[in-house]
Design an enzyme around this catalytic site. Structure first.
Site, short mmCIF file in Angstrom:
data_model
loop_
_atom_site.label_atom_id
_atom_site.label_comp_id
_atom_site.label_asym_id
_atom_site.label_seq_id
_atom_site.Cartn_x
_atom_site.Cartn_y
_atom_site.Cartn_z
N ASN A 34 52.84 13.14 36.83
CA ASN A 34 51.93 13.17 37.98
C ASN A 34 50.85 14.20 37.70
OD1 ASN A 34 50.65 13.20 40.45
ND2 ASN A 34 52.31 14.21 41.54
N LYS A 66 48.22 14.85 39.29
CA LYS A 66 47.62 15.39 40.52
C LYS A 66 46.09 15.40 40.39
CE LYS A 66 51.86 17.80 41.58
NZ LYS A 66 52.49 18.97 42.22
N HIS A 99 54.72 11.68 48.36
CA HIS A 99 54.82 12.99 47.71
C HIS A 99 54.70 14.08 48.77
CE1 HIS A 99 53.86 16.43 45.15
NE2 HIS A 99 54.36 15.74 44.14
N GLU A 110 53.12 16.70 48.93
CA GLU A 110 51.75 17.15 49.20
C GLU A 110 51.03 16.17 50.13
OE1 GLU A 110 51.72 19.35 44.89
OE2 GLU A 110 50.52 17.54 45.16
N GLU A 154 62.38 15.50 45.16
CA GLU A 154 61.54 16.66 44.83
C GLU A 154 61.73 17.74 45.88
OE1 GLU A 154 57.39 15.64 45.08
OE2 GLU A 154 57.68 15.09 47.17
N GLY A 172 55.69 23.22 41.63
CA GLY A 172 54.59 24.08 41.24
C GLY A 172 54.87 25.55 41.42
N SER A 186 59.74 20.92 39.22
CA SER A 186 59.47 21.81 38.09
C SER A 186 60.37 21.54 36.88
CB SER A 186 59.59 23.29 38.52
OG SER A 186 58.57 23.62 39.44
#
Length: 254
Positions: free
Chosen positions: A9, A11, A95, A97, A167, A173, A212
């Site tokens: 991904n 991003k 996701h 985010e 996740e 991150g 991660s």
């Protein structure tokens, strides 16, 4: 039989030049192994470039998001028909985010999963808890609820064509990673939840870890019984790291 999937991904990162360099390295060393899928998910504006560049390499292309609407006055959005037209095979949906920054609800994510299935693409459904939810002991409750929303919309039969990515939000991150045991516990719980509806579909479901994962920890994570690959963020932007993860995934299938 479950597929092992290593999905990058990217991003909101990359330029035409940096993407060409990254893809050159990945496609040069990508492995063609039965049951192993190497997947890259670039920003939407570079999807066409990536599809053209991978050519006949054993690498699939996915999008990072899509509208649940088929067409119309939705400025700034893109449709599943557009992704099909470009040659995308997978779509990352839900996701963390998208959920936290753009307010996507469990119900909206479920609608996007349903639309993606109807279009013949593979949804990568992301689920996971925040640090506060984990510290409160609610990790499994949160994940169960997120899975349930999609299950209610598409039924257990729909999950025969879905990939799930767990996740933990607190590990995205941040450099923090769930221990292999912690990750395995959630992956097993997801599989058990779906097995209550259909054991065969649950057993064949690919569940990726997306917190991660990197070159240093991939082998230990992928050795867990219910971890079937990774949804890779930062490490997917470094060809050597990403390919090391792919190699660990290939080894895990032996």
């Amino acid at each position: 039989m479950r597929k092992t999937i290593v999905a990058g991904n990217w991003k909101m990162n990359g330029t035409r030049e940096s993407i060409k360099t990254l893809l050159d390295a990945i496609t040069d060393r990508a492995m063609k192994i039965d049951g192993l899928v190497t997947l890259v998910c670039p920003p939407a504006v570079y999807l066409s470039q990536v599809v053209d560049q991978i050519a006949d390499a054993p690498v699939a292309v996915g999008a990072q998001n899509v509208s649940e609407q088929s067409k119309g006055a939705y400025t700034g959005e893109w449709s599943l028909e557009m992704l099909q037209d470009l040659g995308c095979k997978y779509v990352i949906l839900g996701h963390s985010e998208r959920r936290s920054l753009f307010g996507e609800s469990d119900e909206l994510v479920a609608e996007k999963v349903a639309a993606t299935l109807e279009a013949g693409l593979v949804p990568v459904l992301c689920v996971g808890e925040t640090l506060g939810q984990r510290e409160a002991g609610d990790a499994l409750v949160v994940v169960n609820s997120q899975i349930s929303a999609t299950l209610q919309r598409i039924g257990i039969e729909g999950f025969a064509s879905v990939v799930v990515a767990y996740e933990p939000v607190w590990a995205i991150g941040t450099g923090l990673t769930a221990t292999p045991g912690d990750a395995q516990e959630v992956h097993a719980a997801i599989r058990a939840q779906l097995a209550e509806k259909d054991a065969i579909i649950a057993d064949n479901l690919s569940i990726l870890y997306g917190g991660s994962m990197n070159a240093a920890n991939a082998a230990e994570l992928l050795a867990q019984q219910d971890i079937d690959g990774g949804l890779i963020g930062g490490a997917s932007l470094k060809a050597d790291e990403f390919l090391t993860i792919c190699a660990a995934a290939a080894e895990s299938r032996k």
